[in-house]
Motif scaffolding. Structure first.
Motif, PDB file in Angstrom:
ATOM      1  N   THR A 129       7.471  -8.212  11.477  1.00  0.00           N
ATOM      2  CA  THR A 129       8.597  -9.139  11.511  1.00  0.00           C
ATOM      3  C   THR A 129       9.183  -9.308  10.111  1.00  0.00           C
ATOM      4  OG1 THR A 129       7.547 -10.321  13.339  1.00  0.00           O
ATOM      5  CG2 THR A 129       9.301 -11.467  12.164  1.00  0.00           C
ATOM      6  N   ARG A 130       8.334  -9.363   9.110  1.00  0.00           N
ATOM      7  CA  ARG A 130       8.813  -9.493   7.731  1.00  0.00           C
ATOM      8  C   ARG A 130       9.630  -8.268   7.316  1.00  0.00           C
ATOM      9  NH1 ARG A 130       3.962 -12.098   4.107  1.00  0.00           N
ATOM     10  NH2 ARG A 130       3.918 -14.096   5.192  1.00  0.00           N
ATOM     11  N   THR A 131       9.206  -7.091   7.767  1.00  0.00           N
ATOM     12  CA  THR A 131       9.952  -5.871   7.452  1.00  0.00           C
ATOM     13  C   THR A 131      11.347  -5.936   8.050  1.00  0.00           C
ATOM     14  OG1 THR A 131       7.881  -4.623   7.496  1.00  0.00           O
ATOM     15  CG2 THR A 131       9.921  -3.363   7.610  1.00  0.00           C
ATOM     16  N   ILE A 132      11.449  -6.360   9.274  1.00  0.00           N
ATOM     17  CA  ILE A 132      12.738  -6.433   9.955  1.00  0.00           C
ATOM     18  C   ILE A 132      13.625  -7.497   9.305  1.00  0.00           C
ATOM     19  CG2 ILE A 132      13.862  -7.000  12.153  1.00  0.00           C
ATOM     20  CD1 ILE A 132      11.324  -5.810  13.513  1.00  0.00           C
ATOM     21  N   VAL A 133      13.061  -8.669   9.046  1.00  0.00           N
ATOM     22  CA  VAL A 133      13.841  -9.742   8.415  1.00  0.00           C
ATOM     23  C   VAL A 133      14.292  -9.319   7.023  1.00  0.00           C
ATOM     24  CG1 VAL A 133      13.719 -12.102   7.510  1.00  0.00           C
ATOM     25  CG2 VAL A 133      12.800 -11.579   9.775  1.00  0.00           C
ATOM     26  N   GLY A 134      13.411  -8.710   6.254  1.00  0.00           N
ATOM     27  CA  GLY A 134      13.765  -8.250   4.922  1.00  0.00           C
ATOM     28  C   GLY A 134      14.860  -7.196   4.954  1.00  0.00           C
ATOM     29  N   THR A 135      14.776  -6.274   5.896  1.00  0.00           N
ATOM     30  CA  THR A 135      15.808  -5.246   6.037  1.00  0.00           C
ATOM     31  C   THR A 135      17.140  -5.870   6.398  1.00  0.00           C
ATOM     32  OG1 THR A 135      14.149  -3.612   6.699  1.00  0.00           O
ATOM     33  CG2 THR A 135      16.439  -3.142   7.281  1.00  0.00           C
ATOM     34  N   LEU A 136      17.138  -6.819   7.302  1.00  0.00           N
ATOM     35  CA  LEU A 136      18.384  -7.493   7.677  1.00  0.00           C
ATOM     36  C   LEU A 136      18.989  -8.263   6.502  1.00  0.00           C
ATOM     37  CD1 LEU A 136      17.469  -8.766  11.255  1.00  0.00           C
ATOM     38  CD2 LEU A 136      18.966  -6.860  10.641  1.00  0.00           C
ATOM     39  N   LEU A 137      18.141  -8.897   5.702  1.00  0.00           N
ATOM     40  CA  LEU A 137      18.637  -9.619   4.535  1.00  0.00           C
ATOM     41  C   LEU A 137      19.250  -8.670   3.500  1.00  0.00           C
ATOM     42  CD1 LEU A 137      15.840 -12.301   4.019  1.00  0.00           C
ATOM     43  CD2 LEU A 137      18.221 -12.692   4.688  1.00  0.00           C
ATOM     44  N   VAL A 138      18.602  -7.536   3.298  1.00  0.00           N
ATOM     45  CA  VAL A 138      19.143  -6.558   2.349  1.00  0.00           C
ATOM     46  C   VAL A 138      20.477  -6.017   2.846  1.00  0.00           C
ATOM     47  CG1 VAL A 138      18.771  -4.258   1.369  1.00  0.00           C
ATOM     48  CG2 VAL A 138      16.919  -5.926   1.359  1.00  0.00           C
ATOM     49  N   LEU A 139      20.567  -5.701   4.146  1.00  0.00           N
ATOM     50  CA  LEU A 139      21.822  -5.195   4.705  1.00  0.00           C
ATOM     51  C   LEU A 139      22.926  -6.243   4.630  1.00  0.00           C
ATOM     52  CD1 LEU A 139      20.488  -3.223   7.794  1.00  0.00           C
ATOM     53  CD2 LEU A 139      21.334  -2.298   5.620  1.00  0.00           C
ATOM     54  N   ALA A 140      22.583  -7.503   4.877  1.00  0.00           N
ATOM     55  CA  ALA A 140      23.576  -8.574   4.775  1.00  0.00           C
ATOM     56  C   ALA A 140      24.044  -8.730   3.326  1.00  0.00           C
ATOM     57  CB  ALA A 140      22.989  -9.890   5.292  1.00  0.00           C
ATOM     58  N   GLY A 141      23.121  -8.641   2.390  1.00  0.00           N
ATOM     59  CA  GLY A 141      23.498  -8.725   0.982  1.00  0.00           C
ATOM     60  C   GLY A 141      24.389  -7.572   0.557  1.00  0.00           C
ATOM     61  N   ALA A 142      24.097  -6.374   1.035  1.00  0.00           N
ATOM     62  CA  ALA A 142      24.934  -5.214   0.709  1.00  0.00           C
ATOM     63  C   ALA A 142      26.326  -5.371   1.314  1.00  0.00           C
ATOM     64  CB  ALA A 142      24.271  -3.939   1.216  1.00  0.00           C
ATOM     65  N   ALA A 143      26.386  -5.903   2.527  1.00  0.00           N
ATOM     66  CA  ALA A 143      27.693  -6.114   3.165  1.00  0.00           C
ATOM     67  C   ALA A 143      28.502  -7.165   2.403  1.00  0.00           C
ATOM     68  CB  ALA A 143      27.504  -6.536   4.622  1.00  0.00           C
ATOM     69  N   LEU A 144      27.848  -8.228   1.966  1.00  0.00           N
ATOM     70  CA  LEU A 144      28.550  -9.251   1.193  1.00  0.00           C
ATOM     71  C   LEU A 144      29.024  -8.706  -0.151  1.00  0.00           C
ATOM     72  CD1 LEU A 144      26.363 -12.415   1.846  1.00  0.00           C
ATOM     73  CD2 LEU A 144      28.715 -12.022   2.589  1.00  0.00           C
ATOM     74  N   ALA A 145      28.212  -7.881  -0.776  1.00  0.00           N
ATOM     75  CA  ALA A 145      28.585  -7.331  -2.075  1.00  0.00           C
ATOM     76  C   ALA A 145      29.716  -6.321  -1.952  1.00  0.00           C
ATOM     77  CB  ALA A 145      27.373  -6.679  -2.726  1.00  0.00           C
ATOM     78  N   ALA A 146      29.808  -5.636  -0.809  1.00  0.00           N
ATOM     79  CA  ALA A 146      30.799  -4.581  -0.649  1.00  0.00           C
ATOM     80  C   ALA A 146      32.148  -5.084  -0.165  1.00  0.00           C
ATOM     81  CB  ALA A 146      30.272  -3.542   0.333  1.00  0.00           C
ATOM     82  N   ARG A 147      32.194  -6.311   0.351  1.00  0.00           N
ATOM     83  CA  ARG A 147      33.477  -6.765   0.900  1.00  0.00           C
ATOM     84  C   ARG A 147      34.469  -7.058  -0.213  1.00  0.00           C
ATOM     85  NH1 ARG A 147      33.268 -13.030   2.543  1.00  0.00           N
ATOM     86  NH2 ARG A 147      32.186 -13.697   0.703  1.00  0.00           N
ATOM     87  N   ARG A 148      35.708  -6.926   0.136  1.00  0.00           N
ATOM     88  CA  ARG A 148      36.787  -7.123  -0.823  1.00  0.00           C
ATOM     89  C   ARG A 148      37.202  -8.601  -0.833  1.00  0.00           C
ATOM     90  NH1 ARG A 148      37.147  -2.592  -3.440  1.00  0.00           N
ATOM     91  NH2 ARG A 148      37.175  -0.765  -2.160  1.00  0.00           N
ATOM     92  N   PRO A 149      37.599  -9.098  -1.985  1.00  0.00           N
ATOM     93  CA  PRO A 149      38.126 -10.467  -1.999  1.00  0.00           C
ATOM     94  C   PRO A 149      39.458 -10.490  -1.267  1.00  0.00           C
ATOM     95  CG  PRO A 149      38.323  -9.471  -4.167  1.00  0.00           C
ATOM     96  CD  PRO A 149      37.562  -8.510  -3.302  1.00  0.00           C
ATOM     97  N   PRO A 150      39.786 -11.605  -0.644  1.00  0.00           N
ATOM     98  CA  PRO A 150      41.065 -11.686   0.082  1.00  0.00           C
ATOM     99  C   PRO A 150      42.239 -11.522  -0.879  1.00  0.00           C
ATOM    100  CG  PRO A 150      39.993 -13.826   0.007  1.00  0.00           C
ATOM    101  CD  PRO A 150      39.035 -12.846  -0.577  1.00  0.00           C
ATOM    102  N   ALA A 151      43.279 -10.876  -0.389  1.00  0.00           N
ATOM    103  CA  ALA A 151      44.470 -10.677  -1.203  1.00  0.00           C
ATOM    104  C   ALA A 151      45.159 -12.014  -1.444  1.00  0.00           C
ATOM    105  CB  ALA A 151      45.400  -9.703  -0.520  1.00  0.00           C
TER     106      ALA A 151
END
Length: 61
Positions: free
Chosen positions: A35-57
């Motif tokens: 469960t920790r592996t899955i939660v950790g993977t989801l957190l990393v993916l969420a962090g990568a998605a947040l870091a990759a998004r563009r600021p609103p124009a």
């Protein structure tokens, strides 16, 4: 369509490296998926998605 800046791509690769390592460990070394592996993977993916998004124009005034 313009390609993303190199820094954005490298940042995403840096964030996704632990996920690739976990997947490789599971597939190649038969590491257990907990469960920790899955939660950790989801957190990393969420962090990568947040870091990759563009600021609103900004709206022109």
């Amino acid at each position: 369509m313009r390609s993303p800046p190199v820094g954005d791509v490298l940042g995403c690769i840096t964030y996704l490296a632990p996920v690739v390592a976990v997947v490789a460990g599971v597939l190649l070394l038969s590491e257990p998926v907990t469960t920790r592996t899955i939660v950790g993977t989801l957190l990393v993916l969420a962090g990568a998605a947040l870091a990759a998004r563009r600021p609103p124009a900004a709206d022109p005034v």
